[in-house]
Design an enzyme around this catalytic site. Structure first.
Site, short mmCIF file in Angstrom:
data_model
loop_
_atom_site.label_atom_id
_atom_site.label_comp_id
_atom_site.label_asym_id
_atom_site.label_seq_id
_atom_site.Cartn_x
_atom_site.Cartn_y
_atom_site.Cartn_z
N HIS A 201 -25.27 26.80 5.55
CA HIS A 201 -24.72 25.80 4.64
C HIS A 201 -23.67 24.93 5.33
O HIS A 201 -23.20 25.26 6.41
CB HIS A 201 -24.13 26.44 3.36
CG HIS A 201 -22.94 27.32 3.56
ND1 HIS A 201 -23.04 28.69 3.71
CD2 HIS A 201 -21.61 27.05 3.61
CE1 HIS A 201 -21.82 29.21 3.84
NE2 HIS A 201 -20.94 28.24 3.78
N GLU B 72 -21.64 23.90 0.07
CA GLU B 72 -20.47 24.57 -0.50
C GLU B 72 -19.40 23.51 -0.68
O GLU B 72 -19.19 22.66 0.19
CB GLU B 72 -19.97 25.65 0.48
CG GLU B 72 -18.73 26.39 -0.01
CD GLU B 72 -18.27 27.48 0.97
OE1 GLU B 72 -18.65 27.45 2.15
OE2 GLU B 72 -17.50 28.36 0.53
N HIS C 21 -16.42 23.31 7.09
CA HIS C 21 -17.09 24.15 8.08
C HIS C 21 -18.60 24.03 7.98
O HIS C 21 -19.13 23.59 6.96
CB HIS C 21 -16.68 25.64 7.98
CG HIS C 21 -16.96 26.30 6.67
ND1 HIS C 21 -16.05 26.37 5.64
CD2 HIS C 21 -18.07 26.95 6.20
CE1 HIS C 21 -16.57 27.02 4.62
NE2 HIS C 21 -17.81 27.39 4.93
#
Ligand code: CO
Length: 134
Positions: A79, A130, A7
């Site tokens: 992020h 991440e 994502h």
């Protein structure tokens, strides 16, 4: 080592307005808000055919999103999340390469119920990364 883009996370100043924009204006599949107290955020996931968008909104006074929104009042990309097969092996390889893992270095459980880690943006061209074990 990294796999799919899981994502892209966008910090938003108004979660309801952002979710409505993705649902009604952009015509996307928008999920319900979920509180993530361990991460200090409320998230809304948007399913796209090839990845997801994570809308992030602060949860609590010490949310990591508060400072980001103070610097970016209109919101902004916060992020990128990349998938890995083995998060501990990925972490150890990155630490050996000199990258900094945020927090204690131990994975936390992320919004999908899977272990995640964050890597220092200064080590990755200004982009907070991440990693999620899938
Ligand atoms: Co994320």
């Amino acid at each position: 080592m990294i796999g799919r883009l899981n994502h892209v996370a966008i910090a938003v100043p108004d979660l309801d307005a952002a979710a409505a924009q993705y649902r009604d204006t952009l015509g996307a599949q928008v999920g319900a808000p979920q509180d993530e107290p361990d991460h200090g955020v409320t998230v809304v996931f948007i399913d796209l055919p090839n990845t997801k968008i994570e809308l992030l909104y602060p949860l609590g006074d010490d949310s990591p999103i508060n400072g980001f929104l103070a610097k970016n009042p209109a919101g902004g990309i916060h992020h990128m999340c990349y998938e890995v097969d083995d998060i501990l092996a990925a972490r150890d390889r990155l630490i050996d390469a000199g990258a900094r893992v945020l927090g204690t270095g131990a994975p936390k459980i992320g919004a999908h119920g899977k272990p995640v880690l964050f890597l220092h943006p200064k080590d990755f061209n200004g982009c907070l990364i991440e990693l999620e074990q899938v």
